[in-house]
Design an enzyme around this catalytic site. Structure first.
Site: not given
Length: 300
Positions: A25, A86, A106, A138, A140-142, A159
């Site tokens: 990435e 981003k 990602v 919240d 993540s779309a990951d 993370k």
């Protein structure tokens, strides 16, 4: 689709001849580290991929195209340019249509890798369920991308700024296998320890390649999270990191920092409060993930 994708000749040759390719990435270049360390790190990670028998394909967006494989000059550009987006999935059509420069997260990197047939991707740590997500939503779309896209992700866990337990629960719900390399405990980015047992464990690149083949041969779409613990010599004390994370989250809330700006803010806060130790650990774990991804890609 072909009008929106530009594949580097070396990557194109590898894909056409069934040679091992590892996606990388670009967010780490534009949003993860300062210049020139960001470019030096990106090039050294590519070198690790080559040293272990695979072709690196760093992915980014520029001039209305998804770039699959960057030149050295491209890496320098993304390391220095101001105003680089981003880019997650929701941003891709906007950034491409307006011919803006974009560094891929990602989720976006996975999707672009999948478009050209790359099956494995090395990163630092994936996004996940943020702390307090029960009120902020919240997530993540990951994670949703991993549920549907057939690209395995090698990362040092999620993370440590996230809610690791809820992230593991979410991945289970979405049917994404979480497999830790060589240990029974799930790692937490800066540390090999998290306090959470890994759902699954494998101990060799061949075993991971066999799992990926079985999954996709069965028509079971989606990713596999290959959790690769940080090398022991670069580990940081989890309690120390947790103190910095707690303070950084409080500072982010005070400054009304939200959404995709939260993670880079917290990582920068941790780096500045650990005299660069966390940045050194970050670089080490990304290189380690690139090595493991390359070894699995060769077996595949």
């Amino acid at each position: 689709m072909i009008n929106y994708i530009k594949i580097h000749p070396e990557v194109k040759h590898a894909l056409e001849n069934n040679l091992p390719v590892v996606a990388l990435e670009s967010t780490i270049i534009s949003h993860g580290m300062p210049w020139p360390q960001n470019a030096v790190t990106a090039k050294s990670v590519e070198a690790v991929v080559r040293e272990h028998g695979a072709i690196p394909a760093t992915i980014a967006i520029k001039d209305g195209c998804c770039l699959v494989g960057l030149s050295s000059d491209d890496i320098d550009y993304f390391g220095q340019a101001q105003g680089v987006w981003k880019v997650s999935l929701r941003d891709m059509p906007y950034v491409i249509a307006n011919k803006l420069p974009g560094a891929t997260t990602v989720a976006a990197t996975m999707r672009i890798a999948s478009m050209v047939g790359i099956k494995i991707f090395a990163t630092g740590g994936i996004g996940g369920v943020h702390r307090g997500a029960e009120t902020t939503m919240d997530i993540s779309a990951d994670l949703t991308e991993m549920a549907q896209t057939n690209v395995a992700v090698v990362a040092a866990g999620v993370k440590s700024i996230l809610d690791i337990g809820l992230t593991l629960e979410y991945l289970e719900t979405m049917g994404v296998p979480v497999v830790t390399y060589g240990q029974d405990e799930f790692p937490s980015f800066y540390s090999s320890k998290s306090g959470f047992a890994s759902p699954l464990r494998l101990d060799t690149p061949l075993a991971f390649a066999q799992l990926l083949k079985a999954k996709w041969d069965l028509g079971l779409n989606g990713s596999v999270l290959i959790a690769n613990p940080i090398p022991a010599e670069y580990e940081m004390e989890p309690t120390e990191i947790e103190q910095h994370i707690t303070q950084a989250l409080a500072d982010a809330a005070k400054q009304n920092i939200k959404g995709k700006e939260v993670t880079p803010f917290i990582l920068q806060h941790i780096a500045s409060h650990t005299q660069g130790e966390s940045l050194e650990a970050n670089i080490a774990l990304i290189k380690h993930n690139a090595r493991v991804a390359s070894e699995i890609a060769r077996e595949m």
